[in-house]
Structure formats: structure tokens, C-alpha cells
Design a protein around this motif. Structure first.
Motif, PDB file in Angstrom:
ATOM      1  N   THR A   1      10.438   6.443 -12.384  1.00  0.00           N
ATOM      2  CA  THR A   1      10.246   5.666 -10.992  1.00  0.00           C
ATOM      3  C   THR A   1       9.391   5.379 -10.396  1.00  0.00           C
ATOM      4  O   THR A   1       9.080   4.610 -10.274  1.00  0.00           O
ATOM      5  CB  THR A   1       9.640   7.436  -9.925  1.00  0.00           C
ATOM      6  OG1 THR A   1      11.310   8.321 -10.256  1.00  0.00           O
ATOM      7  CG2 THR A   1      10.289   7.281  -8.213  1.00  0.00           C
ATOM      8  N   SER A   2       7.738   5.591 -11.616  1.00  0.00           N
ATOM      9  CA  SER A   2       6.201   4.739 -11.433  1.00  0.00           C
ATOM     10  C   SER A   2       7.322   3.614 -11.853  1.00  0.00           C
ATOM     11  O   SER A   2       6.646   2.624 -11.518  1.00  0.00           O
ATOM     12  CB  SER A   2       5.802   5.940 -11.876  1.00  0.00           C
ATOM     13  OG  SER A   2       4.480   4.438 -11.778  1.00  0.00           O
ATOM     14  N   LYS A   3       7.956   3.467 -13.051  1.00  0.00           N
ATOM     15  CA  LYS A   3       7.568   1.960 -13.738  1.00  0.00           C
ATOM     16  C   LYS A   3       9.212   1.109 -13.068  1.00  0.00           C
ATOM     17  O   LYS A   3       8.786   0.127 -13.001  1.00  0.00           O
ATOM     18  CB  LYS A   3       8.732   2.291 -15.129  1.00  0.00           C
ATOM     19  CG  LYS A   3       9.341   1.014 -15.751  1.00  0.00           C
ATOM     20  CD  LYS A   3      10.304   0.904 -17.195  1.00  0.00           C
ATOM     21  CE  LYS A   3       9.964   0.497 -17.471  1.00  0.00           C
ATOM     22  NZ  LYS A   3      10.984  -0.536 -16.846  1.00  0.00           N
ATOM     23  N   GLU A   4       9.574   2.149 -12.113  1.00  0.00           N
ATOM     24  CA  GLU A   4      10.468   1.498 -11.310  1.00  0.00           C
ATOM     25  C   GLU A   4      10.040   0.714  -9.749  1.00  0.00           C
ATOM     26  O   GLU A   4      10.191  -0.167  -9.315  1.00  0.00           O
ATOM     27  CB  GLU A   4      12.148   2.203 -10.179  1.00  0.00           C
ATOM     28  CG  GLU A   4      13.116   2.418 -11.841  1.00  0.00           C
ATOM     29  CD  GLU A   4      13.529   3.421 -11.396  1.00  0.00           C
ATOM     30  OE1 GLU A   4      14.192   4.126 -10.121  1.00  0.00           O
ATOM     31  OE2 GLU A   4      15.012   3.891 -12.047  1.00  0.00           O
ATOM     32  N   ILE A   5       8.945   1.588  -9.299  1.00  0.00           N
ATOM     33  CA  ILE A   5       8.289   1.128  -7.774  1.00  0.00           C
ATOM     34  C   ILE A   5       6.934  -0.134  -8.936  1.00  0.00           C
ATOM     35  O   ILE A   5       7.207  -1.132  -8.251  1.00  0.00           O
ATOM     36  CB  ILE A   5       6.922   1.862  -7.495  1.00  0.00           C
ATOM     37  CG1 ILE A   5       7.796   3.243  -7.650  1.00  0.00           C
ATOM     38  CG2 ILE A   5       5.854   1.434  -6.743  1.00  0.00           C
ATOM     39  CD1 ILE A   5       7.268   4.106  -6.612  1.00  0.00           C
TER      40      ILE A   5
ATOM     41  N   ASP B   1      -0.229  -0.032 -14.653  1.00  0.00           N
ATOM     42  CA  ASP B   1      -0.175   1.370 -14.739  1.00  0.00           C
ATOM     43  C   ASP B   1      -0.610   1.780 -13.360  1.00  0.00           C
ATOM     44  O   ASP B   1      -0.772   1.026 -12.680  1.00  0.00           O
ATOM     45  CB  ASP B   1      -0.431   1.840 -15.814  1.00  0.00           C
ATOM     46  CG  ASP B   1      -2.208   2.166 -15.973  1.00  0.00           C
ATOM     47  OD1 ASP B   1      -2.616   1.730 -14.675  1.00  0.00           O
ATOM     48  OD2 ASP B   1      -2.958   2.079 -17.206  1.00  0.00           O
ATOM     49  N   ARG B   2       0.314   3.742 -13.120  1.00  0.00           N
ATOM     50  CA  ARG B   2      -0.616   3.420 -12.148  1.00  0.00           C
ATOM     51  C   ARG B   2      -1.962   3.664 -11.375  1.00  0.00           C
ATOM     52  O   ARG B   2      -3.052   3.177 -10.373  1.00  0.00           O
ATOM     53  CB  ARG B   2      -1.066   5.273 -11.897  1.00  0.00           C
ATOM     54  CG  ARG B   2       0.613   5.934 -11.551  1.00  0.00           C
ATOM     55  CD  ARG B   2       1.093   7.341 -11.450  1.00  0.00           C
ATOM     56  NE  ARG B   2       1.994   7.409 -11.821  1.00  0.00           N
ATOM     57  CZ  ARG B   2       2.525   7.959 -13.260  1.00  0.00           C
ATOM     58  NH1 ARG B   2       1.543   8.554 -13.575  1.00  0.00           N
ATOM     59  NH2 ARG B   2       3.973   8.861 -13.041  1.00  0.00           N
ATOM     60  N   THR B   3      -3.259   3.289 -12.362  1.00  0.00           N
ATOM     61  CA  THR B   3      -4.252   3.544 -12.294  1.00  0.00           C
ATOM     62  C   THR B   3      -5.219   1.652 -11.760  1.00  0.00           C
ATOM     63  O   THR B   3      -5.547   1.363 -10.595  1.00  0.00           O
ATOM     64  CB  THR B   3      -5.730   3.768 -13.875  1.00  0.00           C
ATOM     65  OG1 THR B   3      -5.376   5.309 -13.492  1.00  0.00           O
ATOM     66  CG2 THR B   3      -7.206   3.835 -12.843  1.00  0.00           C
TER      67      THR B   3
ATOM     68  N   TYR C   1       0.873  -1.403   0.053  1.00  0.00           N
ATOM     69  CA  TYR C   1       0.207   0.265   0.308  1.00  0.00           C
ATOM     70  C   TYR C   1       0.790   1.143  -0.062  1.00  0.00           C
ATOM     71  O   TYR C   1       0.733   1.984  -0.811  1.00  0.00           O
ATOM     72  CB  TYR C   1      -0.519  -0.012   0.854  1.00  0.00           C
ATOM     73  CG  TYR C   1      -1.802  -0.960   1.096  1.00  0.00           C
ATOM     74  CD1 TYR C   1      -2.422  -1.338   0.122  1.00  0.00           C
ATOM     75  CD2 TYR C   1      -2.578  -1.466   2.100  1.00  0.00           C
ATOM     76  CE1 TYR C   1      -3.238  -2.269   0.317  1.00  0.00           C
ATOM     77  CE2 TYR C   1      -3.373  -2.569   2.437  1.00  0.00           C
ATOM     78  CZ  TYR C   1      -4.151  -3.178   1.228  1.00  0.00           C
ATOM     79  OH  TYR C   1      -4.927  -4.127   1.598  1.00  0.00           O
ATOM     80  N   ALA C   2       1.831   1.660   0.586  1.00  0.00           N
ATOM     81  CA  ALA C   2       2.333   2.319   1.139  1.00  0.00           C
ATOM     82  C   ALA C   2       3.153   2.949  -0.141  1.00  0.00           C
ATOM     83  O   ALA C   2       3.392   4.050  -0.932  1.00  0.00           O
ATOM     84  CB  ALA C   2       4.634   2.100   1.476  1.00  0.00           C
ATOM     85  N   LEU C   3       3.959   1.290  -1.558  1.00  0.00           N
ATOM     86  CA  LEU C   3       4.769   1.719  -2.428  1.00  0.00           C
ATOM     87  C   LEU C   3       3.865   2.204  -3.450  1.00  0.00           C
ATOM     88  O   LEU C   3       4.078   3.063  -4.579  1.00  0.00           O
ATOM     89  CB  LEU C   3       5.384   0.724  -3.300  1.00  0.00           C
ATOM     90  CG  LEU C   3       6.431   0.656  -2.179  1.00  0.00           C
ATOM     91  CD1 LEU C   3       7.357  -1.087  -2.575  1.00  0.00           C
ATOM     92  CD2 LEU C   3       7.825   1.498  -2.442  1.00  0.00           C
ATOM     93  N   GLY C   4       2.931   1.946  -3.488  1.00  0.00           N
ATOM     94  CA  GLY C   4       1.128   1.916  -4.370  1.00  0.00           C
ATOM     95  C   GLY C   4       0.629   3.593  -3.949  1.00  0.00           C
ATOM     96  O   GLY C   4       1.257   4.070  -4.953  1.00  0.00           O
ATOM     97  N   MET C   5       0.563   3.991  -3.215  1.00  0.00           N
ATOM     98  CA  MET C   5       0.373   5.256  -2.573  1.00  0.00           C
ATOM     99  C   MET C   5       1.864   5.979  -3.081  1.00  0.00           C
ATOM    100  O   MET C   5       1.663   7.802  -3.509  1.00  0.00           O
ATOM    101  CB  MET C   5       0.527   6.086  -0.590  1.00  0.00           C
ATOM    102  CG  MET C   5      -0.340   5.382  -0.331  1.00  0.00           C
ATOM    103  SD  MET C   5      -0.933   4.446   1.049  1.00  0.00           S
ATOM    104  CE  MET C   5      -0.975   6.618   1.590  1.00  0.00           C
ATOM    105  N   LEU C   6       2.803   6.046  -2.951  1.00  0.00           N
ATOM    106  CA  LEU C   6       4.134   6.405  -3.434  1.00  0.00           C
ATOM    107  C   LEU C   6       3.790   6.659  -5.034  1.00  0.00           C
ATOM    108  O   LEU C   6       4.346   7.248  -5.872  1.00  0.00           O
ATOM    109  CB  LEU C   6       5.469   5.496  -2.880  1.00  0.00           C
ATOM    110  CG  LEU C   6       6.796   6.478  -3.076  1.00  0.00           C
ATOM    111  CD1 LEU C   6       6.776   7.938  -3.000  1.00  0.00           C
ATOM    112  CD2 LEU C   6       7.898   5.520  -2.794  1.00  0.00           C
ATOM    113  N   ASN C   7       4.024   5.450  -5.389  1.00  0.00           N
ATOM    114  CA  ASN C   7       3.432   5.099  -6.894  1.00  0.00           C
ATOM    115  C   ASN C   7       2.705   6.251  -7.547  1.00  0.00           C
ATOM    116  O   ASN C   7       3.041   7.006  -8.794  1.00  0.00           O
ATOM    117  CB  ASN C   7       3.393   3.852  -7.754  1.00  0.00           C
ATOM    118  CG  ASN C   7       2.807   3.932  -8.560  1.00  0.00           C
ATOM    119  OD1 ASN C   7       3.566   3.655  -9.725  1.00  0.00           O
ATOM    120  ND2 ASN C   7       1.608   3.303  -8.940  1.00  0.00           N
TER     121      ASN C   7
END
Length: 199
Positions: A103-107, A117-119, A90-96
């Protein structure tokens, strides 16, 4: 001949009486068995599985792999601890949700959610947050997320809304240089965990 008919009548009547007794005894046993089954069924908590899309089902395997990797990375640390891989996800999802493209791709790669993707990450986390507490009526599960930012930082409105909508997150603005900032976060944490996590 009369004796034979009388004997036959007695045998027939005896058989009829015995069969009636056996049937009522059998019905009584069935009723007792049924009552036992009802008691057993009532003792089993209601289960409600989480409905996942095909894409989200692939995330489950990725989450399991992520969880084992996280445990492997933290087993060398000394002392007792409790670690929740789901909270880390969840924390990584919130960060993403607030990360830029690279950075999103790396997470997403770290989570193992290939092609996400983010969504889709946000929707997966929302599904788990809303439905995990409903899976087993015999288990009391509370999920709490928060985002505390320094008073000088203002979040983008869409990001703040995504945190509320997808992660049911509380958002707080604190003065991180203040000695009371940690106390405020600890107080939030304690209230959301019924006092079980106070720091």
C-alpha cells in the motif's frame, strides 16, 4: 592685463560657486533617490526560500504533476469549492506512514515520488510544513493537521509519534457513533482556521 586677470578670477570664482551648488544639488538628489529606494525596499516583504535536498527537489515536480491531475479529476464536480493539493499530499503522507509495504508503494507511486520511502516522504512534508509559513513575511499561512480515530482503535505508539513529529498533527479519540463527533471535528477545524472553515 589686470582686467584679464580680474575677468579670469571672476570666471574661476563663478565656476567654483556653480560647481559647489551643482554638487550640493546633486547630493540632495542622491539623498532623495536613496530615501525612495529605502521606502521601496521596506515595502517588499522578506522572502525566505525553502531549502530542499536534491531528492526533495524532484518531489516538487512530482507534487506539481499530482496537483494538476487532482484538479483535472475534480473539475467536473458541480458547485464552488476550494481544493488544496498540498493538504491532499500531507493526508497521503500521513496515510503512507502507517501503510504496509504494498500500500505504501501504491501511495508513493500516486504521489509520483519515484524511489521514495516512508521516511523521505515524511521528511519532505515536515520541511514544507515548517518552512512554508516562513517563505513570505507578507503572507499569513497556517497549516493544521489532525488524526481522529474511533475510541475503540488505539494507534501504534511509533505511528502516533510520527504524526506529531513529521506532520505536527493533533490526535483525537472520538466515539464516531455519537452525534457530537462531527461537531468536535468541526470545532477543531474552525479553531485552526480562525473560523474560516467551520464544517
Amino acid at each position: 592685463m589686470n582686467k584679464i586677470l580680474l575677468l579670469f578670477g571672476v570666471i574661476f570664482l563663478g565656476t567654483l560657486i556653480l560647481s559647489c551648488k551643482d554638487e550640493s544639488h546633486s547630493n540632495e538628489e542622491e539623498n532623495q533617490d536613496e530615501r525612495k529606494r529605502e521606502k521601496i525596499i521596506n515595502l517588499v516583504p522578506e522572502k525566505k526560500p525553502i531549502r530542499l535536498t536534491y531528492e526533495q527537489k524532484s518531489y516538487v515536480d512530482a507534487c506539481n504533476a499530482f496537483s494538476f491531475n487532482l484538479f483535472r479529476q475534480t473539475t467536473e464536480a458541480k458547485g464552488s469549492r476550494i481544493l488544496s493539493p498540498l493538504s491532499a499530499i500531507y493526508a497521503l503522507g500521513m496515510l503512507n506512514a502507517g501503510a504496509d509495504d504494498e500500500t505504501s508503494k501504491e501511495i508513493i507511486d500516486a504521489l509520483g515520488f519515484a524511489g521514495a520511502d516512508r521516511t523521505s516522504v515524511n521528511e519532505y512534508c515536515l520541511n514544507l510544513i515548517e518552512n512554508s509559513p516562513k517563505v513570505d513575511s507578507g503572507v499569513h499561512l497556517k497549516i493544521a493537521n489532525a488524526l481522529f480515530v474511533n475510541k475503540d482503535i488505539s494507534l501504534l505508539q511509533q505511528y502516533a509519534q510520527d504524526m506529531r513529529d513529521y506532520y505536527h498533527a493533533d490526535i483525537g479519540s472520538l466515539d464516531f457513533s455519537s452525534s457530537t463527533a462531527a461537531d468536535e471535528i468541526n470545532s477543531w477545524c474552525s479553531s485552526r482556521t480562525d473560523g474560516m472553515i467551520s464544517e
